[in-house]
Scaffold this motif. Structure first.
Motif, PDB file in Angstrom:
ATOM      1  N   TYR A  55       0.836  -1.209   0.000  1.00  0.00           N
ATOM      2  CA  TYR A  55       0.000   0.000   0.000  1.00  0.00           C
ATOM      3  C   TYR A  55       0.869   1.256   0.000  1.00  0.00           C
ATOM      4  N   VAL A  56       1.877   1.281   0.890  1.00  0.00           N
ATOM      5  CA  VAL A  56       2.767   2.447   0.978  1.00  0.00           C
ATOM      6  C   VAL A  56       3.549   2.623  -0.327  1.00  0.00           C
ATOM      7  N   LYS A  57       4.053   1.532  -0.872  1.00  0.00           N
ATOM      8  CA  LYS A  57       4.819   1.595  -2.115  1.00  0.00           C
ATOM      9  C   LYS A  57       3.925   2.102  -3.261  1.00  0.00           C
ATOM     10  N   ASP A  58       2.715   1.537  -3.363  1.00  0.00           N
ATOM     11  CA  ASP A  58       1.798   1.894  -4.462  1.00  0.00           C
ATOM     12  C   ASP A  58       1.279   3.330  -4.358  1.00  0.00           C
ATOM     13  N   HIS A  59       0.980   3.782  -3.138  1.00  0.00           N
ATOM     14  CA  HIS A  59       0.363   5.101  -2.961  1.00  0.00           C
ATOM     15  C   HIS A  59       1.348   6.244  -2.706  1.00  0.00           C
ATOM     16  N   TYR A  60       2.536   5.910  -2.188  1.00  0.00           N
ATOM     17  CA  TYR A  60       3.493   6.965  -1.834  1.00  0.00           C
ATOM     18  C   TYR A  60       4.832   6.832  -2.546  1.00  0.00           C
ATOM     19  N   GLY A  61       5.080   5.668  -3.146  1.00  0.00           N
ATOM     20  CA  GLY A  61       6.285   5.484  -3.948  1.00  0.00           C
ATOM     21  C   GLY A  61       7.568   5.220  -3.181  1.00  0.00           C
ATOM     22  N   TYR A  62       7.472   5.044  -1.871  1.00  0.00           N
ATOM     23  CA  TYR A  62       8.676   4.813  -1.062  1.00  0.00           C
ATOM     24  C   TYR A  62       8.995   3.329  -0.918  1.00  0.00           C
ATOM     25  N   ASP A  63      10.284   2.995  -0.917  1.00  0.00           N
ATOM     26  CA  ASP A  63      10.690   1.672  -0.463  1.00  0.00           C
ATOM     27  C   ASP A  63      10.331   1.619   1.008  1.00  0.00           C
ATOM     28  N   CYS A  64       9.810   0.494   1.450  1.00  0.00           N
ATOM     29  CA  CYS A  64       9.377   0.441   2.837  1.00  0.00           C
ATOM     30  C   CYS A  64       9.297  -0.983   3.346  1.00  0.00           C
ATOM     31  N   PHE A  65       9.141  -1.087   4.657  1.00  0.00           N
ATOM     32  CA  PHE A  65       8.803  -2.383   5.242  1.00  0.00           C
ATOM     33  C   PHE A  65       7.678  -2.184   6.237  1.00  0.00           C
ATOM     34  N   ALA A  66       6.882  -3.230   6.386  1.00  0.00           N
ATOM     35  CA  ALA A  66       5.760  -3.207   7.321  1.00  0.00           C
ATOM     36  C   ALA A  66       5.820  -4.494   8.118  1.00  0.00           C
ATOM     37  N   ASP A  67       5.325  -4.444   9.346  1.00  0.00           N
ATOM     38  CA  ASP A  67       5.280  -5.678  10.116  1.00  0.00           C
ATOM     39  C   ASP A  67       3.866  -5.943  10.571  1.00  0.00           C
ATOM     40  N   ASP A  68       3.605  -7.198  10.854  1.00  0.00           N
ATOM     41  CA  ASP A  68       2.368  -7.552  11.524  1.00  0.00           C
ATOM     42  C   ASP A  68       2.757  -8.612  12.541  1.00  0.00           C
ATOM     43  N   THR A  69       2.150  -8.514  13.700  1.00  0.00           N
ATOM     44  CA  THR A  69       2.501  -9.409  14.794  1.00  0.00           C
ATOM     45  C   THR A  69       1.251 -10.055  15.342  1.00  0.00           C
ATOM     46  N   GLY A  70       1.384 -11.312  15.694  1.00  0.00           N
ATOM     47  CA  GLY A  70       0.270 -12.013  16.321  1.00  0.00           C
ATOM     48  C   GLY A  70       0.747 -12.794  17.532  1.00  0.00           C
ATOM     49  N   LEU A  71      -0.087 -12.865  18.534  1.00  0.00           N
ATOM     50  CA  LEU A  71       0.161 -13.704  19.701  1.00  0.00           C
ATOM     51  C   LEU A  71      -0.675 -14.960  19.497  1.00  0.00           C
ATOM     52  N   GLU A  72      -0.018 -16.109  19.462  1.00  0.00           N
ATOM     53  CA  GLU A  72      -0.711 -17.367  19.187  1.00  0.00           C
ATOM     54  C   GLU A  72      -0.660 -18.253  20.429  1.00  0.00           C
ATOM     55  N   VAL A  73      -1.831 -18.509  21.008  1.00  0.00           N
ATOM     56  CA  VAL A  73      -1.928 -19.290  22.243  1.00  0.00           C
ATOM     57  C   VAL A  73      -2.404 -20.699  21.909  1.00  0.00           C
ATOM     58  N   ASP A  74      -1.594 -21.689  22.318  1.00  0.00           N
ATOM     59  CA  ASP A  74      -1.899 -23.092  21.995  1.00  0.00           C
ATOM     60  C   ASP A  74      -3.299 -23.508  22.431  1.00  0.00           C
ATOM     61  N   ALA A  75      -3.647 -23.203  23.698  1.00  0.00           N
ATOM     62  CA  ALA A  75      -4.926 -23.648  24.261  1.00  0.00           C
ATOM     63  C   ALA A  75      -6.126 -23.005  23.561  1.00  0.00           C
TER      64      ALA A  75
END
Length: 196
Positions: A55-75
């Motif tokens: 989205y950032v690359k397409d709309h703003y033209g910058y090289d970039c990185f994005a993260d997404d994080t999840g907490l995964e609980v076994d139970a």
């Protein structure tokens, strides 16, 4: 090298800025004039990271990185997972999220969990991903005042303290985001080495 970290979360920026070499300048979404909420609609952690970077690359033209994080609980069969940030509702309250998770695990003895971060890097027309995982467990009560998100109720394997009780430098070494960022930096360093 200037690169956009596709977030306005100052805690994340602080964590990552502490890890990147001095020759890499991180820009936030605010720095590039991006004030809209980035889309996160794919249903997977990796998909959301890629979607935000694209989205950032397409709309703003910058090289970039994005993260997404999840907490995964076994139970909880991997929950909250992709819904980690808004587990208790759209208000994205860390307190509400922790309270909901602790309530769900109230009579559960196996509290194994893992944090997973996926970083998607959009650079020179290519998209690459890096994954960091930190295994641990959910505590029975909140402990510590540092960090953010679920840090007061997550204890990494081999640690007696939660993420909210250990120094940022330590968390960066063992944590999910730190591990993913280290891979990202290693990759970026190979590019700068090659261009020298």
């Amino acid at each position: 090298m200037q690169i956009v970290f596709a977030t306005n979360n100052q805690n994340k920026i602080k964590e990552v800025q502490a890890l990147v070499p001095k020759h890499i300048t991180l820009l936030s979404l605010k720095d590039i004039g991006c004030h809209e909420e980035l889309p996160e609609t794919t249903g997977t952690i990796a998909g959301n990271a890629q979607q935000k970077a694209s989205y950032v690359k397409d709309h703003y033209g910058y090289d970039c990185f994005a993260d997404d994080t999840g907490l995964e609980v076994d139970a909880l069969n991997g929950a909250p997972g992709v819904d980690t940030a808004h587990y208790a509702g759209p208000q994205r309250s860390a307190e509400d999220n922790m309270n909901k998770l602790l309530a769900k695990l109230e009579n559960v003895t196996s509290r194994k969990a893992q944090f997973k971060t996926v970083i998607a890097l959009h650079l020179n027309g290519a998209l690459k991903t890096f994954t960091g995982i930190c295994k641990g467990e959910i505590t029975t009560e909140k402990q510590g005042t540092q960090g953010f998100g679920y840090d007061p109720i997550f204890k990494a394997e081999g640690y007696d303290q939660t993420f909210a009780e250990i120094p940022l430098e330590e968390k960066n070494k063992i944590g999910h985001r730190g591990k993913a960022v280290q891979q990202l930096i290693k990759f970026l360093n190979t590019l700068t080495d090659a261009s020298n």
